[in-house]
Design a protein around this motif. Structure first.
Motif, PDB file in Angstrom:
ATOM      1  N   HIS A 181       5.318   3.943  -3.410  1.00 25.49           N
ATOM      2  CA  HIS A 181       4.702   3.840  -2.105  1.00 25.49           C
ATOM      3  C   HIS A 181       3.429   4.535  -1.915  1.00 25.49           C
ATOM      4  N   TRP A 182       2.388   4.052  -1.109  1.00 27.18           N
ATOM      5  CA  TRP A 182       1.229   4.245  -1.335  1.00 27.18           C
ATOM      6  C   TRP A 182       0.638   5.149  -0.146  1.00 27.18           C
ATOM      7  N   THR A 183      -0.537   6.005  -0.457  1.00 26.96           N
ATOM      8  CA  THR A 183      -1.130   6.854   0.610  1.00 26.96           C
ATOM      9  C   THR A 183      -2.639   7.002  -0.179  1.00 26.96           C
ATOM     10  N   TYR A 184      -3.480   7.810   0.674  1.00 23.88           N
ATOM     11  CA  TYR A 184      -4.891   7.940   0.314  1.00 23.88           C
ATOM     12  C   TYR A 184      -5.008   9.454  -0.303  1.00 23.88           C
ATOM     13  N   ARG A 219      -1.689  11.445   4.354  1.00 25.21           N
ATOM     14  CA  ARG A 219      -0.575  11.273   5.086  1.00 25.21           C
ATOM     15  C   ARG A 219       0.668  10.802   3.823  1.00 25.21           C
ATOM     16  N   SER A 220       1.723  11.197   4.327  1.00 26.03           N
ATOM     17  CA  SER A 220       2.851  11.090   3.419  1.00 26.03           C
ATOM     18  C   SER A 220       2.886   9.524   2.978  1.00 26.03           C
ATOM     19  N   PRO A 221       3.165   9.550   1.595  1.00 26.97           N
ATOM     20  CA  PRO A 221       3.214   7.798   1.132  1.00 26.97           C
ATOM     21  C   PRO A 221       4.030   6.843   1.933  1.00 26.97           C
ATOM     22  N   GLN A 272       0.493   5.345  -9.711  1.00 27.52           N
ATOM     23  CA  GLN A 272      -0.783   4.297  -9.827  1.00 27.52           C
ATOM     24  C   GLN A 272      -1.841   4.923  -9.057  1.00 27.52           C
ATOM     25  N   ALA A 273      -3.109   4.406  -9.327  1.00 31.66           N
ATOM     26  CA  ALA A 273      -4.304   5.112  -8.690  1.00 31.66           C
ATOM     27  C   ALA A 273      -5.397   3.947  -8.531  1.00 31.66           C
ATOM     28  N   GLY A 274      -6.179   3.909  -7.601  1.00 32.23           N
ATOM     29  CA  GLY A 274      -7.391   3.352  -7.120  1.00 32.23           C
ATOM     30  C   GLY A 274      -8.675   4.094  -7.324  1.00 32.23           C
ATOM     31  N   ASP A 275      -9.700   3.293  -6.842  1.00 33.56           N
ATOM     32  CA  ASP A 275     -11.016   4.158  -7.150  1.00 33.56           C
ATOM     33  C   ASP A 275     -11.386   4.454  -5.870  1.00 33.56           C
ATOM     34  N   PHE A 276     -12.391   5.363  -5.826  1.00 40.45           N
ATOM     35  CA  PHE A 276     -12.722   6.048  -4.683  1.00 40.45           C
ATOM     36  C   PHE A 276     -13.770   5.188  -3.743  1.00 40.45           C
ATOM     37  N   TYR A 277     -13.538   4.987  -2.624  1.00 42.29           N
ATOM     38  CA  TYR A 277     -14.522   4.459  -1.584  1.00 42.29           C
ATOM     39  C   TYR A 277     -14.435   4.940  -0.401  1.00 42.29           C
ATOM     40  N   GLU A 278     -15.687   5.372  -0.065  1.00 47.02           N
ATOM     41  CA  GLU A 278     -16.038   6.166   1.355  1.00 47.02           C
ATOM     42  C   GLU A 278     -15.207   7.350   1.273  1.00 47.02           C
ATOM     43  N   GLY A 279     -15.040   8.101   0.000  1.00 46.27           N
ATOM     44  CA  GLY A 279     -14.506   9.515  -0.106  1.00 46.27           C
ATOM     45  C   GLY A 279     -13.015   9.246  -0.247  1.00 46.27           C
ATOM     46  N   LEU A 280     -12.384   8.252  -0.401  1.00 44.35           N
ATOM     47  CA  LEU A 280     -10.815   8.182  -0.213  1.00 44.35           C
ATOM     48  C   LEU A 280     -10.546   7.142  -1.445  1.00 44.35           C
ATOM     49  N   ALA A 281      -9.309   7.374  -2.040  1.00 42.58           N
ATOM     50  CA  ALA A 281      -8.769   6.660  -2.866  1.00 42.58           C
ATOM     51  C   ALA A 281      -7.234   6.444  -2.860  1.00 42.58           C
ATOM     52  N   ALA A 282      -6.871   5.159  -2.997  1.00 45.47           N
ATOM     53  CA  ALA A 282      -5.449   4.943  -2.750  1.00 45.47           C
ATOM     54  C   ALA A 282      -4.549   5.420  -4.044  1.00 45.47           C
ATOM     55  N   VAL A 283      -3.558   6.096  -3.946  1.00 42.98           N
ATOM     56  CA  VAL A 283      -2.660   6.639  -4.896  1.00 42.98           C
ATOM     57  C   VAL A 283      -1.175   6.149  -4.814  1.00 42.98           C
ATOM     58  N   SER A 284      -0.491   6.055  -5.681  1.00 41.54           N
ATOM     59  CA  SER A 284       0.899   5.753  -5.351  1.00 41.54           C
ATOM     60  C   SER A 284       1.923   6.639  -5.701  1.00 41.54           C
ATOM     61  N   PHE A 285       3.150   7.255  -5.097  1.00 44.72           N
ATOM     62  CA  PHE A 285       3.944   7.951  -5.329  1.00 44.72           C
ATOM     63  C   PHE A 285       5.248   7.337  -5.243  1.00 44.72           C
ATOM     64  N   ASN A 286       6.050   7.065  -6.519  1.00 41.60           N
ATOM     65  CA  ASN A 286       7.202   6.324  -6.471  1.00 41.60           C
ATOM     66  C   ASN A 286       7.264   5.076  -5.546  1.00 41.60           C
ATOM     67  N   VAL A 297      -3.575  -1.706   5.050  1.00 41.09           N
ATOM     68  CA  VAL A 297      -2.499  -1.353   4.414  1.00 41.09           C
ATOM     69  C   VAL A 297      -1.257  -2.518   4.961  1.00 41.09           C
ATOM     70  N   THR A 298      -0.335  -2.553   4.046  1.00 46.60           N
ATOM     71  CA  THR A 298       0.848  -3.258   4.492  1.00 46.60           C
ATOM     72  C   THR A 298       1.916  -2.470   4.555  1.00 46.60           C
ATOM     73  N   ILE A 299       3.143  -2.959   5.274  1.00 45.47           N
ATOM     74  CA  ILE A 299       4.461  -2.115   5.240  1.00 45.47           C
ATOM     75  C   ILE A 299       5.284  -3.482   5.670  1.00 45.47           C
ATOM     76  N   ASP A 300       6.466  -3.551   4.593  1.00 40.03           N
ATOM     77  CA  ASP A 300       7.265  -4.712   4.870  1.00 40.03           C
ATOM     78  C   ASP A 300       6.713  -6.003   5.099  1.00 40.03           C
ATOM     79  N   GLY A 301       5.554  -6.350   4.546  1.00 38.08           N
ATOM     80  CA  GLY A 301       4.771  -7.668   4.490  1.00 38.08           C
ATOM     81  C   GLY A 301       3.849  -7.684   5.776  1.00 38.08           C
ATOM     82  N   GLU A 302       3.865  -6.763   6.698  1.00 38.32           N
ATOM     83  CA  GLU A 302       3.144  -6.662   7.880  1.00 38.32           C
ATOM     84  C   GLU A 302       1.657  -5.859   7.556  1.00 38.32           C
TER      85      GLU A 302
END
Length: 337
Positions: free
Chosen positions: A286-289, A299-301, A270-284, A316-321
């Motif tokens: 879990h997401w990172t940028y 950083r690692s997803p 999965q992939a998002g658009d670039f904002y401020e030079g960074l885009a969110a991407v998903s590996f398996n 960002v969220t982890i376990d609903g936080e």
């Protein structure tokens, strides 16, 4: 229209209350000056929402049932079942009196009174009476509104510039809006005149002079005159940001330039658009940028959801936080709930 950017769970719940669609987490609305600090960033502690500054220091002690981001120096906040707007100090600039609230843009914000939507000014006075089934924030002097299940556009005075007649519409961008007619999607200008006839199976908003359109079973890109710039060869296509657009081929996403060249970035689920030079991407799942400059992962997803960077930070969220990271991937605010 196609969207694959992750929707934060808590914001999705807020959207259910604000069914105008004006609080859309997939795009940051007015992104402001890249990296420049916003008046505040919403955080949640013990189920109450407040704001931190860009350094992660508590700026407004949590006391709201929900808080959105700042736009035009005002943030939509919820107290009980009602919505109002807070300023950077946390004081209510507009008392909690609405049944839904969208983001401010061009001096106005869509608000819900009972079952209808109108627009409020920053001083709390109603600029446009609540008469619409749905309403979105202003863009380029026009706001999309829905009446009798049809979308049209109004001006800042509430005048119907383009009568409700479309099944669906995008916001105006670069002077054009995509609209859905019985024949398919086309583009109109701010006066309602057809600018690009199409028709297309689907169509997205213009950005950096190009717009994604679906022709037959595939997506490509057109310019503002309607000429095809990139042939329809993709299974999905997003807008250009920083001369990069996400496209899907099969089950994986990649990024291309406006010349159709692939960036040296790994293909992702999965992939998002670039904002401020960074885009969110998903590996398996879990997401990172990833960075636009070099395609490196910051950083690692590990995130369950990841929103666009805005004001130098990303939520960002982890376990609903809910937490925030900076452009290096370091936590400015460790996830809390």
């Amino acid at each position: 229209m196609s969207r694959s950017f992750p929707f934060l769970l808590f914001l999705a719940l807020a959207l259910a209350a604000c069914d105008s669609g004006s609080l859309d987490p997939s795009t940051p609305g007015n992104p402001g000056v890249p990296g420049q600090a916003l008046p505040g960033y919403p955080v949640v502690i013990d189920s109450l929402w407040g704001f931190i500054d860009q350094e992660g220091r508590i700026q407004v002690t949590p006391r709201f049932d929900f808080a959105g981001g700042f736009y035009d120096s005002l943030a939509a906040v919820q107290q009980g079942a009602q919505w109002g707007y807070a300023g950077p100090s946390g004081a209510l600039a507009i008392s909690a009196q609405f049944d839904g609230a969208g983001r401010f843009a061009e001096g106005l914000a869509p608000v819900k009174q009972g079952t209808a939507w109108g627009f409020v000014r920053a001083d709390g006075s109603m600029a446009i009476n609540a008469t619409y089934e749905a309403a979105r924030s202003f863009a380029e002097g026009r706001a999309a509104v829905r009446s009798s299940f049809q979308w049209g556009f109004i001006g800042p005075g509430g005048n119907a510039v383009i009568q409700p007649q479309y099944a669906s519409v995008s916001d105006f961008s670069e002077g054009l809006a995509a609209v859905q007619t019985p024949e398919g999607w086309r583009y109109i200008d701010t006066e309602g005149t057809t600018a690009i006839a199409g028709p297309y199976v689907d169509a997205g908003a213009f950005s950096e002079g190009l717009a994604p359109v679906q022709i037959g079973d595939a997506w490509g890109y057109i310019d503002t005159t309607g000429n095809i710039v990139l042939n329809p060869t993709y299974d999905e296509a997003g807008p250009f940001r920083a001369d990069a657009a996400r496209v899907r081929e099969g089950e994986l996403y990649a990024y291309i330039t406006r010349d159709g060249e692939y960036l040296v970035i790994p293909k992702v689920r999965q992939a998002g658009d670039f904002y401020e030079g960074l885009a969110a991407v998903s590996f398996n799942d879990h997401w990172t940028y990833i960075r636009r400059a070099d395609g490196l992962v910051i950083r690692s997803p590990r995130f369950d959801t990841a929103s666009p960077f805005r004001g130098g930070l990303a939520q960002v969220t982890i376990d609903g936080e809910v937490g925030y990271i900076d452009a290096s991937g370091e936590f400015v605010w460790a996830p809390t709930y």
